[in-house]
Scaffold this active site. Sequence first.
Site, PDB file in Angstrom:
ATOM      1  N   LEU A 126       0.803  -1.219   0.000  1.00 23.01           N
ATOM      2  CA  LEU A 126       0.000   0.000   0.000  1.00 23.01           C
ATOM      3  C   LEU A 126       0.841   1.277   0.000  1.00 23.01           C
ATOM      4  O   LEU A 126       0.283   2.383  -0.059  1.00 23.01           O
ATOM      5  CB  LEU A 126      -0.952   0.001   1.191  1.00 23.01           C
ATOM      6  CG  LEU A 126      -2.114  -0.995   1.102  1.00 23.01           C
ATOM      7  CD1 LEU A 126      -2.956  -0.952   2.359  1.00 23.01           C
ATOM      8  CD2 LEU A 126      -2.974  -0.712  -0.122  1.00 23.01           C
ATOM      9  N   LYS A 127       2.183   1.133   0.083  1.00 29.97           N
ATOM     10  CA  LYS A 127       3.047   2.303  -0.041  1.00 29.97           C
ATOM     11  C   LYS A 127       3.444   2.555  -1.495  1.00 29.97           C
ATOM     12  O   LYS A 127       4.045   3.585  -1.804  1.00 29.97           O
ATOM     13  CB  LYS A 127       4.289   2.135   0.826  1.00 29.97           C
ATOM     14  CG  LYS A 127       3.969   2.070   2.324  1.00 29.97           C
ATOM     15  CD  LYS A 127       5.236   1.893   3.151  1.00 29.97           C
ATOM     16  CE  LYS A 127       4.888   1.826   4.644  1.00 29.97           C
ATOM     17  NZ  LYS A 127       6.102   1.623   5.488  1.00 29.97           N
ATOM     18  N   GLY A 156      -9.444  -2.175  10.639  1.00 32.86           N
ATOM     19  CA  GLY A 156      -9.289  -2.293  12.080  1.00 32.86           C
ATOM     20  C   GLY A 156      -7.996  -1.714  12.611  1.00 32.86           C
ATOM     21  O   GLY A 156      -7.449  -2.199  13.607  1.00 32.86           O
ATOM     22  N   ARG A 200      -5.470   1.465  14.149  1.00 34.02           N
ATOM     23  CA  ARG A 200      -5.637   2.558  15.107  1.00 34.02           C
ATOM     24  C   ARG A 200      -6.109   3.811  14.367  1.00 34.02           C
ATOM     25  O   ARG A 200      -5.829   3.986  13.180  1.00 34.02           O
ATOM     26  CB  ARG A 200      -4.318   2.853  15.822  1.00 34.02           C
ATOM     27  CG  ARG A 200      -3.849   1.762  16.745  1.00 34.02           C
ATOM     28  CD  ARG A 200      -2.783   2.279  17.694  1.00 34.02           C
ATOM     29  NE  ARG A 200      -1.917   1.193  18.170  1.00 34.02           N
ATOM     30  CZ  ARG A 200      -1.024   1.310  19.146  1.00 34.02           C
ATOM     31  NH1 ARG A 200      -0.881   2.473  19.753  1.00 34.02           N
ATOM     32  NH2 ARG A 200      -0.284   0.287  19.500  1.00 34.02           N
ATOM     33  N   GLY A 243      -4.257  -1.956  23.271  1.00 30.14           N
ATOM     34  CA  GLY A 243      -5.106  -2.685  24.201  1.00 30.14           C
ATOM     35  C   GLY A 243      -5.540  -4.002  23.606  1.00 30.14           C
ATOM     36  O   GLY A 243      -5.308  -4.277  22.424  1.00 30.14           O
ATOM     37  N   HIS A 244      -6.151  -4.824  24.443  1.00 34.25           N
ATOM     38  CA  HIS A 244      -6.732  -6.076  23.998  1.00 34.25           C
ATOM     39  C   HIS A 244      -8.110  -6.217  24.631  1.00 34.25           C
ATOM     40  O   HIS A 244      -8.501  -5.424  25.499  1.00 34.25           O
ATOM     41  CB  HIS A 244      -5.841  -7.272  24.360  1.00 34.25           C
ATOM     42  CG  HIS A 244      -4.744  -7.517  23.358  1.00 34.25           C
ATOM     43  ND1 HIS A 244      -4.997  -7.828  22.055  1.00 34.25           N
ATOM     44  CD2 HIS A 244      -3.384  -7.495  23.505  1.00 34.25           C
ATOM     45  CE1 HIS A 244      -3.841  -7.999  21.407  1.00 34.25           C
ATOM     46  NE2 HIS A 244      -2.851  -7.793  22.272  1.00 34.25           N
ATOM     47  N   ILE A 248      -9.430  -7.846  26.952  1.00 35.14           N
ATOM     48  CA  ILE A 248      -9.555  -7.783  28.413  1.00 35.14           C
ATOM     49  C   ILE A 248      -9.555  -6.339  28.908  1.00 35.14           C
ATOM     50  O   ILE A 248     -10.235  -6.005  29.891  1.00 35.14           O
ATOM     51  CB  ILE A 248      -8.431  -8.604  29.081  1.00 35.14           C
ATOM     52  CG1 ILE A 248      -8.724  -8.784  30.568  1.00 35.14           C
ATOM     53  CG2 ILE A 248      -7.065  -7.972  28.844  1.00 35.14           C
ATOM     54  CD1 ILE A 248      -7.791  -9.777  31.248  1.00 35.14           C
ATOM     55  N   ASN A 249      -8.809  -5.461  28.229  1.00 36.72           N
ATOM     56  CA  ASN A 249      -8.763  -4.061  28.630  1.00 36.72           C
ATOM     57  C   ASN A 249     -10.037  -3.319  28.255  1.00 36.72           C
ATOM     58  O   ASN A 249     -10.556  -2.509  29.030  1.00 36.72           O
ATOM     59  CB  ASN A 249      -7.563  -3.368  27.978  1.00 36.72           C
ATOM     60  CG  ASN A 249      -6.279  -4.143  28.132  1.00 36.72           C
ATOM     61  OD1 ASN A 249      -5.659  -4.513  27.141  1.00 36.72           O
ATOM     62  ND2 ASN A 249      -5.873  -4.416  29.360  1.00 36.72           N
ATOM     63  N   TYR A 250     -10.545  -3.609  27.056  1.00 33.95           N
ATOM     64  CA  TYR A 250     -11.730  -2.908  26.573  1.00 33.95           C
ATOM     65  C   TYR A 250     -12.968  -3.230  27.414  1.00 33.95           C
ATOM     66  O   TYR A 250     -13.828  -2.375  27.614  1.00 33.95           O
ATOM     67  CB  TYR A 250     -11.996  -3.250  25.106  1.00 33.95           C
ATOM     68  CG  TYR A 250     -10.791  -3.053  24.212  1.00 33.95           C
ATOM     69  CD1 TYR A 250      -9.980  -1.927  24.335  1.00 33.95           C
ATOM     70  CD2 TYR A 250     -10.456  -3.992  23.239  1.00 33.95           C
ATOM     71  CE1 TYR A 250      -8.870  -1.753  23.534  1.00 33.95           C
ATOM     72  CE2 TYR A 250      -9.349  -3.822  22.427  1.00 33.95           C
ATOM     73  CZ  TYR A 250      -8.558  -2.707  22.577  1.00 33.95           C
ATOM     74  OH  TYR A 250      -7.454  -2.541  21.779  1.00 33.95           O
ATOM     75  N   ASP A 257     -13.966  -8.594  21.741  1.00 29.59           N
ATOM     76  CA  ASP A 257     -13.626  -8.791  20.329  1.00 29.59           C
ATOM     77  C   ASP A 257     -14.825  -9.169  19.473  1.00 29.59           C
ATOM     78  O   ASP A 257     -15.086  -8.552  18.441  1.00 29.59           O
ATOM     79  CB  ASP A 257     -12.574  -9.898  20.188  1.00 29.59           C
ATOM     80  CG  ASP A 257     -11.154  -9.394  20.430  1.00 29.59           C
ATOM     81  OD1 ASP A 257     -10.973  -8.184  20.589  1.00 29.59           O
ATOM     82  OD2 ASP A 257     -10.236 -10.227  20.472  1.00 29.59           O
TER      83      ASP A 257
END
Length: 370
Positions: free
Chosen positions: A72-73, A94, A96, A136-137, A139-141, A166
């Site tokens: 994609l570059k 998906g 950031r 994050g993963h 468990i954090n969310y 998830d």
Amino acid sequence: MPDAPAHQTSTAASGPLTGLRVVEFAGLGPGPFACMMLADMGAEVITLDRLGANKNQQSATGRGRRIVELDLKDDEARAQTLDLLEHADALIEGFRPGVMERLGFGPDVVHARNPRLVYGRMTGWGQDGPLAQAAGHDINYISVTGALAAIGPAEKPVPPLNLVGDFGGGALYLVVGVLAALLEAKKSGKGQVVDAAMCDGAASLMTMFFDFAAAGRWNGGRESNFLDGGAHFYGVYECACGRFISIGSIEPQFYALLRQHAGLSDQAFDAQMDREAWPSLKRRLAETFKSKTRDDWCRIMEGTDICFAPVLSLSEAPSHPHMAARGTFVERHGAIQPAPAPRFSRTPSVIRETAKSDMVDVINAWRAGK
């Protein structure tokens, strides 16, 4: 009308989303799961992945795609990607927040080429807010929503696999949001951005429990409420064989059947909803269930209105008579995986193979309306 078989496999598309074109920017977890669901339901999903990715084309969550590997570059690859998106109905990414913009595929750029495109964004924290750029993963969310604090034994919370963040709070909300936006786009002719954040979805899944708390029917302690293992009539019990069963006898008529089939004639069990009595009744019920094997209890309780089921492992579940009769699991490439869900009576979902494709071929086919 009987359910359509969910175990069909085919090289051709089938399902209510046949004709829908989705471009997936390859990612992990909820994004691929959402695209698996869309592909199972008939959508044509083109996955754009990095050169040399060589993803496992036999994986369950990656099934039903056409994969295009590209850089994609590279200017030509970027131009081809915009050409592809011009003929797409939906985009799933998906990364950031800000990554797609830096790659040159942000909503403003894409919508300038294709105003009707639905732009699905899957993140843990969402597109804005103080934590938007933090790693994050699952468990954090779910930690910040109240969900994790409510799950597990009294001693400490237990991660509920990554089902709540998830897949439940992430992928399923993304699918619902994208399909809702596609319906609206048919009326307005305009696409929009779907900001699907796992923390938002997990919070939404907790709606009933916030409702219970507001009504004074739920307290903050784990194993102290009627749906978190605190009540003796709703929980998991070990059997003589070391395996487990689940009981969910909430309603009075189901609880009466539990007492009848388990031989709980002691009047102490009359106090079904007395929270103070739950610990002692739970210990006594545990002793009762440990007196027989899981198979014994299945013979006694399965199929009744007790609200009973054996707790099965991943290897056991596909062979359970009910699961087998419905074709809930299928064998594909020598491995067992869940079949498509939900089921449709007229346009059944199918599992299609994943294969590598050439970007130019895909673009030409989409331009020609094929």
